[in-house]
Design a protein around this motif. Structure first.
Motif, PDB file in Angstrom:
ATOM      1  N   ASN A  85       0.804  -1.251  -0.065  1.00 19.57           N
ATOM      2  CA  ASN A  85       0.245   0.041   0.051  1.00 19.57           C
ATOM      3  C   ASN A  85       0.953   1.281   0.142  1.00 19.57           C
ATOM      4  O   ASN A  85       0.273   2.209   0.264  1.00 19.57           O
ATOM      5  CB  ASN A  85      -0.822  -0.051   1.160  1.00 19.57           C
ATOM      6  N   ASP A 114      -8.470   2.263  -0.183  1.00 18.21           N
ATOM      7  CA  ASP A 114      -9.119   2.508  -1.130  1.00 18.21           C
ATOM      8  C   ASP A 114     -10.530   1.441  -1.024  1.00 18.21           C
ATOM      9  O   ASP A 114     -11.854   2.711  -1.184  1.00 18.21           O
ATOM     10  CB  ASP A 114      -8.762   2.459  -2.685  1.00 18.21           C
ATOM     11  N   ASP A 115     -10.990   0.538  -0.236  1.00 15.71           N
ATOM     12  CA  ASP A 115     -11.904  -0.419  -0.663  1.00 15.71           C
ATOM     13  C   ASP A 115     -11.375  -1.691   0.784  1.00 15.71           C
ATOM     14  O   ASP A 115     -10.883  -2.623   0.565  1.00 15.71           O
ATOM     15  CB  ASP A 115     -12.123  -1.034  -1.676  1.00 15.71           C
ATOM     16  N   ASP A 126     -13.458  -3.138   2.639  1.00 17.81           N
ATOM     17  CA  ASP A 126     -14.064  -4.217   2.558  1.00 17.81           C
ATOM     18  C   ASP A 126     -13.713  -5.652   1.587  1.00 17.81           C
ATOM     19  O   ASP A 126     -13.325  -6.866   1.807  1.00 17.81           O
ATOM     20  CB  ASP A 126     -15.992  -4.290   1.793  1.00 17.81           C
ATOM     21  N   ALA A 127     -12.725  -5.298   0.354  1.00 14.85           N
ATOM     22  CA  ALA A 127     -12.000  -5.574  -0.792  1.00 14.85           C
ATOM     23  C   ALA A 127     -10.726  -6.339   0.271  1.00 14.85           C
ATOM     24  O   ALA A 127     -10.287  -7.573  -0.101  1.00 14.85           O
ATOM     25  CB  ALA A 127     -11.933  -5.362  -1.872  1.00 14.85           C
ATOM     26  N   TRP A 128     -10.135  -5.224   0.565  1.00 17.55           N
ATOM     27  CA  TRP A 128      -8.407  -5.577   1.239  1.00 17.55           C
ATOM     28  C   TRP A 128      -8.635  -6.278   2.228  1.00 17.55           C
ATOM     29  O   TRP A 128      -8.309  -7.429   2.662  1.00 17.55           O
ATOM     30  CB  TRP A 128      -7.913  -4.334   1.918  1.00 17.55           C
ATOM     31  N   TRP A 129      -9.768  -6.221   3.632  1.00 19.67           N
ATOM     32  CA  TRP A 129     -10.413  -7.388   3.993  1.00 19.67           C
ATOM     33  C   TRP A 129     -10.270  -9.021   4.097  1.00 19.67           C
ATOM     34  O   TRP A 129     -10.138 -10.063   4.060  1.00 19.67           O
ATOM     35  CB  TRP A 129     -11.683  -6.788   5.355  1.00 19.67           C
ATOM     36  N   LYS A 130     -11.025  -9.270   3.064  1.00 14.78           N
ATOM     37  CA  LYS A 130     -12.116  -9.908   2.557  1.00 14.78           C
ATOM     38  C   LYS A 130     -10.366 -10.768   1.362  1.00 14.78           C
ATOM     39  O   LYS A 130     -10.869 -12.256   1.567  1.00 14.78           O
ATOM     40  CB  LYS A 130     -12.941  -9.703   1.876  1.00 14.78           C
ATOM     41  N   ARG A 131      -9.743  -9.767   0.570  1.00 15.33           N
ATOM     42  CA  ARG A 131      -8.725 -11.053  -0.064  1.00 15.33           C
ATOM     43  C   ARG A 131      -7.680 -11.093   1.231  1.00 15.33           C
ATOM     44  O   ARG A 131      -7.246 -12.152   1.378  1.00 15.33           O
ATOM     45  CB  ARG A 131      -7.549  -9.730  -0.693  1.00 15.33           C
ATOM     46  N   ASP A 135      -9.523 -14.391   2.783  1.00 11.41           N
ATOM     47  CA  ASP A 135      -9.649 -15.120   1.702  1.00 11.41           C
ATOM     48  C   ASP A 135      -8.375 -15.937   2.044  1.00 11.41           C
ATOM     49  O   ASP A 135      -7.953 -17.733   1.320  1.00 11.41           O
ATOM     50  CB  ASP A 135      -9.643 -15.051   0.588  1.00 11.41           C
ATOM     51  N   ARG A 139     -15.308   2.698   6.847  1.00  9.71           N
ATOM     52  CA  ARG A 139     -15.367   1.763   7.094  1.00  9.71           C
ATOM     53  C   ARG A 139     -14.126   1.222   7.469  1.00  9.71           C
ATOM     54  O   ARG A 139     -12.614   1.535   7.572  1.00  9.71           O
ATOM     55  CB  ARG A 139     -16.294   1.155   6.033  1.00  9.71           C
ATOM     56  N   THR A 147     -11.426   3.314   5.448  1.00  8.76           N
ATOM     57  CA  THR A 147     -11.686   3.596   3.789  1.00  8.76           C
ATOM     58  C   THR A 147     -12.814   4.722   5.031  1.00  8.76           C
ATOM     59  O   THR A 147     -13.354   4.258   4.647  1.00  8.76           O
ATOM     60  CB  THR A 147     -12.439   2.661   2.809  1.00  8.76           C
TER      61      THR A 147
END
Length: 136
Positions: free
Chosen positions: A57, A87-88, A90-95, A98, A115, A131
């Protein structure tokens, strides 16, 4: 003595983490955090890395294995959280989850306007992602 050309350290504070398997940690951070590996010094005869340099990042993250025989034992991580303003969230946490991170706090709208969520990586390090909530 011939010194290698080292990449510059990026960011204001560059964490230098001692972990149980720096090579595996670097590979995990590439997958889970989108890190870019910029330098991995050769391991010693025991397979331990003295220095791995990643960029996550836009900032540097340094890794090393424990070297108890040189006064650097493996210590339990705690008392801090490495935060990524992204920037997102939700996407960073999910990645990260996962890829094998332990969910600690799902991403939620927080009272301060982000968020925000938390996870712990397989090497014991606590991370948070945030974010700003858009006010359209």
């Amino acid at each position: 003595m011939n010194q290698p050309d080292l990449p510059p350290v990026l960011g204001g504070v560059a964490p230098y983490l001692g972990v149980s398997d720096a090579g595996k940690a670097a590979d995990f951070y590439v997958k889970a955090l989108g890190a870019t590996e910029v330098l991995r010094m050769p391991p010693d005869d025991k397979g331990r890395y003295m220095h791995i340099h990643l960029v996550v990042n836009g900032g540097s993250l340094m890794l090393a294995d424990a070297f108890p025989d040189h006064g650097h034992p493996l210590e339990t991580h705690g008392g801090y959280t490495l935060h990524l303003q992204v920037d997102d969230a939700d996407a960073w946490w999910k990645r990260a989850v996962d890829a094998g991170a332990e969910p600690l706090m799902p991403v939620t709208d927080m009272f301060w306007g982000d968020r925000y969520g938390q996870f712990r990586d397989p090497f014991g390090v606590r991370w948070s992602v945030g974010t700003p909530i858009r006010k359209d």
